[in-house]
Design a protein around this motif. Structure first.
Motif, mmCIF file in Angstrom:
data_model
loop_
_atom_site.group_PDB
_atom_site.id
_atom_site.type_symbol
_atom_site.label_atom_id
_atom_site.label_comp_id
_atom_site.label_asym_id
_atom_site.label_seq_id
_atom_site.Cartn_x
_atom_site.Cartn_y
_atom_site.Cartn_z
ATOM 1 N N GLY A 80 4.359 44.934 36.229
ATOM 2 C CA GLY A 80 4.726 46.163 36.919
ATOM 3 C C GLY A 80 3.705 47.250 36.660
ATOM 4 O O GLY A 80 2.859 47.119 35.766
ATOM 5 N N SER A 81 3.772 48.319 37.458
ATOM 6 C CA SER A 81 2.843 49.419 37.151
ATOM 7 C C SER A 81 3.236 50.104 35.855
ATOM 8 O O SER A 81 2.426 50.786 35.244
ATOM 9 C CB SER A 81 2.697 50.417 38.295
ATOM 10 O OG SER A 81 3.742 50.352 39.186
ATOM 11 N N ASP A 82 4.476 49.902 35.399
ATOM 12 C CA ASP A 82 4.869 50.440 34.089
ATOM 13 C C ASP A 82 3.912 49.963 32.995
ATOM 14 O O ASP A 82 3.528 50.728 32.112
ATOM 15 C CB ASP A 82 6.289 49.996 33.719
ATOM 16 C CG ASP A 82 7.344 50.748 34.521
ATOM 17 O OD1 ASP A 82 6.988 51.715 35.234
ATOM 18 O OD2 ASP A 82 8.523 50.370 34.450
ATOM 19 N N PHE A 107 7.647 60.927 38.232
ATOM 20 C CA PHE A 107 8.125 59.679 37.649
ATOM 21 C C PHE A 107 8.179 59.806 36.124
ATOM 22 O O PHE A 107 7.235 60.310 35.498
ATOM 23 C CB PHE A 107 7.164 58.567 38.066
ATOM 24 C CG PHE A 107 7.577 57.178 37.684
ATOM 25 C CD1 PHE A 107 8.854 56.706 37.959
ATOM 26 C CD2 PHE A 107 6.664 56.325 37.066
ATOM 27 C CE1 PHE A 107 9.219 55.405 37.627
ATOM 28 C CE2 PHE A 107 7.019 55.022 36.739
ATOM 29 C CZ PHE A 107 8.296 54.566 37.017
ATOM 30 N N CYS A 155 1.516 61.222 41.356
ATOM 31 C CA CYS A 155 2.266 60.214 42.079
ATOM 32 C C CYS A 155 2.145 60.499 43.570
ATOM 33 O O CYS A 155 2.464 61.602 44.012
ATOM 34 C CB CYS A 155 3.727 60.327 41.610
ATOM 35 S SG CYS A 155 4.747 58.984 42.128
ATOM 36 N N ASN A 159 7.359 60.568 43.624
ATOM 37 C CA ASN A 159 8.743 60.262 43.265
ATOM 38 C C ASN A 159 9.165 61.336 42.275
ATOM 39 O O ASN A 159 8.520 61.451 41.228
ATOM 40 C CB ASN A 159 8.813 58.868 42.619
ATOM 41 C CG ASN A 159 10.195 58.535 42.104
ATOM 42 O OD1 ASN A 159 11.157 59.248 42.378
ATOM 43 N ND2 ASN A 159 10.314 57.455 41.356
ATOM 44 N N ASP A 186 -0.711 57.122 41.304
ATOM 45 C CA ASP A 186 0.337 56.107 41.344
ATOM 46 C C ASP A 186 0.831 55.969 42.784
ATOM 47 O O ASP A 186 1.482 56.865 43.320
ATOM 48 C CB ASP A 186 1.472 56.533 40.402
ATOM 49 C CG ASP A 186 2.574 55.481 40.289
ATOM 50 O OD1 ASP A 186 2.651 54.578 41.152
ATOM 51 O OD2 ASP A 186 3.369 55.579 39.335
ATOM 52 N N ALA A 188 2.997 53.743 44.102
ATOM 53 C CA ALA A 188 4.136 52.817 44.164
ATOM 54 C C ALA A 188 4.771 52.797 45.560
ATOM 55 O O ALA A 188 5.304 51.776 45.985
ATOM 56 C CB ALA A 188 5.177 53.194 43.114
ATOM 57 N N TYR A 189 4.704 53.934 46.257
ATOM 58 C CA TYR A 189 5.332 54.038 47.583
ATOM 59 C C TYR A 189 4.297 54.131 48.702
ATOM 60 O O TYR A 189 4.612 54.569 49.804
ATOM 61 C CB TYR A 189 6.273 55.255 47.613
ATOM 62 C CG TYR A 189 7.321 55.164 46.540
ATOM 63 C CD1 TYR A 189 8.440 54.358 46.718
ATOM 64 C CD2 TYR A 189 7.166 55.817 45.322
ATOM 65 C CE1 TYR A 189 9.383 54.220 45.709
ATOM 66 C CE2 TYR A 189 8.101 55.689 44.310
ATOM 67 C CZ TYR A 189 9.208 54.884 44.508
ATOM 68 O OH TYR A 189 10.127 54.744 43.512
ATOM 69 N N THR A 213 2.260 48.473 43.072
ATOM 70 C CA THR A 213 3.302 47.605 42.539
ATOM 71 C C THR A 213 3.876 46.703 43.632
ATOM 72 O O THR A 213 3.855 47.058 44.806
ATOM 73 C CB THR A 213 4.439 48.443 41.908
ATOM 74 O OG1 THR A 213 5.441 47.560 41.418
ATOM 75 C CG2 THR A 213 5.074 49.389 42.914
ATOM 76 N N SER A 215 6.981 45.999 43.325
ATOM 77 C CA SER A 215 8.408 46.260 43.092
ATOM 78 C C SER A 215 9.128 46.944 44.250
ATOM 79 O O SER A 215 10.342 46.899 44.321
ATOM 80 C CB SER A 215 8.596 47.149 41.863
ATOM 81 O OG SER A 215 8.183 46.492 40.699
ATOM 82 N N LYS A 216 8.419 47.629 45.125
ATOM 83 C CA LYS A 216 9.096 48.441 46.129
ATOM 84 C C LYS A 216 9.011 47.779 47.503
ATOM 85 O O LYS A 216 9.846 46.976 47.840
ATOM 86 C CB LYS A 216 8.523 49.866 46.111
ATOM 87 C CG LYS A 216 8.587 50.522 44.722
ATOM 88 C CD LYS A 216 9.998 50.937 44.330
ATOM 89 C CE LYS A 216 10.235 51.121 42.837
ATOM 90 N NZ LYS A 216 9.419 52.080 42.142
ATOM 91 N N ARG A 224 8.381 41.755 38.285
ATOM 92 C CA ARG A 224 7.593 42.590 37.373
ATOM 93 C C ARG A 224 6.092 42.352 37.533
ATOM 94 O O ARG A 224 5.411 41.902 36.612
ATOM 95 C CB ARG A 224 8.004 42.363 35.898
ATOM 96 C CG ARG A 224 9.471 42.463 35.577
ATOM 97 C CD ARG A 224 10.086 43.805 35.965
ATOM 98 N NE ARG A 224 9.384 44.923 35.382
ATOM 99 C CZ ARG A 224 8.954 45.977 36.093
ATOM 100 N NH1 ARG A 224 9.167 46.049 37.398
ATOM 101 N NH2 ARG A 224 8.333 46.954 35.512
HETATM 102 C C1 LIG Z 1 9.212 52.440 40.958
HETATM 103 C C2 LIG Z 1 7.974 53.093 40.491
HETATM 104 C C3 LIG Z 1 6.983 52.366 39.857
HETATM 105 C C4 LIG Z 1 7.125 50.897 39.724
HETATM 106 O O1 LIG Z 1 7.092 50.447 38.480
HETATM 107 P P1 LIG Z 1 7.024 48.868 38.276
HETATM 108 O O2 LIG Z 1 6.843 48.799 36.817
HETATM 109 O O3 LIG Z 1 5.831 48.385 39.036
HETATM 110 O O4 LIG Z 1 8.286 48.281 38.767
HETATM 111 C C5 LIG Z 1 5.813 52.998 39.483
HETATM 112 N N1 LIG Z 1 5.637 54.297 39.730
HETATM 113 C C6 LIG Z 1 6.561 55.024 40.369
HETATM 114 C C7 LIG Z 1 6.297 56.428 40.691
HETATM 115 C C8 LIG Z 1 7.767 54.448 40.747
HETATM 116 O O5 LIG Z 1 8.700 55.185 41.349
#
Ligand SMILES: *Cc1c(COP(=O)(O)O)cnc(C)c1O
Length: 361
Positions: A80-82, A107, A155, A159, A186, A188-189, A213, A215-216, A224
């Motif tokens: 994940g980007s986390d 975020f 971001c 977010n 970032d 993510a979106y 990511t 994830s979205k 992940r």
């Molecule tokens: C959901 C989100 C992520 C995603 O994190 P993952 O670890 O890739 O699931 C990253 N940055 C932002 C701003 C998010 O909202």
């Protein structure tokens, strides 16, 4: 010396990281070097997980790089980007002493990773204007340089705000921070908006880092997998800090599938649905009594201010609809963040907020 080399933690200058059995490339047919089980498990009938996975599978990097239009050497795949956020903090902030800059509301993981590492978090809040939230770019640059922050996390789309930042502003800020800070964008979106990815700027800036990511929009939050993209020299430094086998074998296979043409055409369909539904939901909510403001959004969510957010939250919950309570965020004490659901789910949200919904048990 590149910006990243200059910012690398002094105590990691000569550190090479863990050398795993998989990180030294070898040829062979009998594998007795990693203490894996030679006999398979019933739980893994096709043998996907019997052996440790490659740390950065070549095929995965190639496909992800093609998808995001960078070179494979400019990309690190992680959990994940986390994980990308955490790696950046651990690589470029002195433990217990470094400093990162964020632009709240944003975020939460940037500050969490920084705090876990003992790094200071400096906040330059977004400006809440009639056009929506915008970045105070001058203040961002000034405070970053003044505090000697090694990382700036922005971001885009934001977010929870849904607001965007254009590539011109990003490259201008990167230029002001060149040699002093890494500017992390970032995305993510990114799939849900209309702004070009900052990955196009990597060639011209050694201090831009982009996070993406699966994830979205790719609908694989549970797998992940996310990426850090930057110039190859930055990626090489992050790899030294990353865990030896960061990616789970079944998830690698899942992402390879998600990057095949049919899956990518489904991705485009899903994005189109979200964008259409976002527009409908924004319009319907904006016209409702009790809604102070539904911010325009380039993400798969809407940030909405209410006259009585607590009552709306309770009513939604009673109908079994769970949204994100933003009231603890500074400046958002009347706000909820609502993810875009299916057309039916979104219609239910509107009905409950209108006060016309039948409460489901
Ligand atoms: C959901 C989100 C992520 C995603 O994190 P993952 O670890 O890739 O699931 C990253 N940055 C932002 C701003 C998010 O909202």
């Amino acid at each position: 010396m590149t910006t990243a080399e200059r910012l690398l933690r002094a105590d990691l200058r000569d550190f090479r990281g863990y050398v795993s059995a998989r990180s030294t490339r070898q040829e062979g047919s009998v594998w007795l070097n990693a203490n894996e089980s030679a006999l398979p498990s019933l739980a893994d009938p096709d043998g996907t997980s019997q052996r440790y996975p490659e740390p950065q599978p070549a095929e995965l990097l190639k496909r992800l790089a093609a998808h995001y239009q960078v070179e494979p050497t400019q990309l690190l795949a992680g959990r994940g980007s986390d994980e990308g956020i955490d790696l950046l903090v651990r690589t470029f902030c002195e433990p217990g002493d470094g400093c990162v800059l964020i632009a709240p509301p944003t975020f939460g993981m940037y500050a969490v990773s920084a705090k876990l590492h003992g790094a200071q978090v400096i906040e330059v809040p977004l400006l809440d204007t009639p056009r929506g939230f915008i970045h105070d770019l001058d203040a961002l640059a000034t405070h970053t340089l003044e505090a000697k922050a090694s990382l700036v996390f922005l971001c885009n789309p934001g977010n929870p705000t849904g607001a965007t930042l254009d590539p011109g502003a990003i490259s201008q800020l990167a230029r002001r921070l060149a040699g002093r800070s890494l500017l992390v964008i970032d995305e993510a979106y990114g799939e849900y908006g209309d702004v070009a990815s900052a990955s196009r700027l990597l060639g011209a800036h050694d201090n831009i880092v982009v996070l993406r990511t699966l994830s979205k929009a790719h609908a694989l939050a549970g797998a992940r997998i996310g990426c850090v993209m930057a110039q190859a020299s930055v990626i090489a430094l992050l790899r030294r800090v990353q865990a030896p086998y960061p990616l789970a074998a079944p998830c690698i296979g899942m992402v390879l599938k998600a990057l095949q043409p049919t899956a990518l055409s489904e991705l485009a369909d899903r994005i189109a649905v979200v964008r259409k539904e976002r527009k409908i939901l924004h319009k319907r909510l904006s016209g409702l009594d009790g809604v102070r403001c539904a911010y325009p959004s380039s993400g798969n969510f809407l940030l909405v201010r209410f006259d009585d957010a607590a009552a709306i939250l309770a009513r939604l919950l009673q109908a079994g609809i769970v949204v994100r309570d933003m009231r603890a965020y500074e400046g958002l004490d009347d706000a909820l963040r609502i993810s875009i659901g299916t057309p039916t789910e979104n219609a239910a949200v509107v009905a409950v907020i209108e006060g016309n919904a039948r409460v489901s048990a």
